[in-house]
Write a protein that holds these residues in place. Structure first.
Motif, mmCIF file in Angstrom:
data_model
loop_
_atom_site.group_PDB
_atom_site.id
_atom_site.type_symbol
_atom_site.label_atom_id
_atom_site.label_comp_id
_atom_site.label_asym_id
_atom_site.label_seq_id
_atom_site.Cartn_x
_atom_site.Cartn_y
_atom_site.Cartn_z
ATOM 1 N N PHE A 67 16.351 -19.097 -2.800
ATOM 2 C CA PHE A 67 15.237 -19.744 -2.102
ATOM 3 C C PHE A 67 14.477 -18.639 -1.366
ATOM 4 C CE2 PHE A 67 18.387 -22.953 -2.778
ATOM 5 C CZ PHE A 67 17.710 -24.155 -2.894
ATOM 6 N N VAL A 100 20.937 -26.837 -0.709
ATOM 7 C CA VAL A 100 19.957 -26.122 0.102
ATOM 8 C C VAL A 100 20.727 -25.367 1.189
ATOM 9 C CG1 VAL A 100 17.953 -26.356 1.630
ATOM 10 C CG2 VAL A 100 18.201 -27.882 -0.357
ATOM 11 N N TYR A 124 9.511 -22.889 -0.172
ATOM 12 C CA TYR A 124 10.353 -21.853 -0.768
ATOM 13 C C TYR A 124 10.185 -21.847 -2.275
ATOM 14 C CZ TYR A 124 12.705 -21.482 3.723
ATOM 15 O OH TYR A 124 12.971 -21.273 5.053
ATOM 16 N N VAL A 152 11.772 -21.017 -5.812
ATOM 17 C CA VAL A 152 13.156 -21.047 -6.271
ATOM 18 C C VAL A 152 13.269 -20.298 -7.595
ATOM 19 C CG1 VAL A 152 15.040 -22.544 -7.030
ATOM 20 C CG2 VAL A 152 13.613 -23.220 -5.105
#
Length: 108
Positions: free
Chosen positions: A49, A78, A87, A89
């Motif tokens: 992330f 998470v 974020y 990924v």
């Protein structure tokens, strides 16, 4: 999970500790006879992330297995301590990393 400004008020933000499910392709070859739900190999699948600014947070997928022909399901929690924000990924395994995306909005 999604940004309400983009997908409407029905969306919610991910929160630390919540499990997200991703569907990806290209994690490994899918040989004939592979059983759906089987973990594709012993190497860990890492989910990262990355915020717009600051250091990325990584977690090991809690599950990565064949979901359909050529497609894999990857479950990841998470990370604790993520601040609210968006974020990017990525998914990594066997020395390869996916392109950045999707963007996951995280709340507290």
């Amino acid at each position: 999970v999604g940004d309400p400004a983009v997908v409407g008020s029905v969306a919610s933000k991910a929160v630390p500790g919540e499990t997200l499910v991703f569907y990806v392709n290209g994690l490994s070859a899918s040989p004939a006879g592979r059983i759906l739900g089987a973990i594709p190999y012993a190497n860990p699948v890492i989910v990262t992330f990355t915020p717009a600014s600051g250091s990325p947070s990584t977690v090991t997928a809690t599950y990565a297995g064949l979901a359909f022909a050529g497609g894999f399901q990857v479950n990841a929690v998470v990370p604790a301590g993520l601040k609210a924000g968006d974020y990017k990924v990525t998914v990594s395994t066997q020395g390869a990393t996916s392109p950045a995306g999707p963007i996951i909005p995280v709340g507290n």
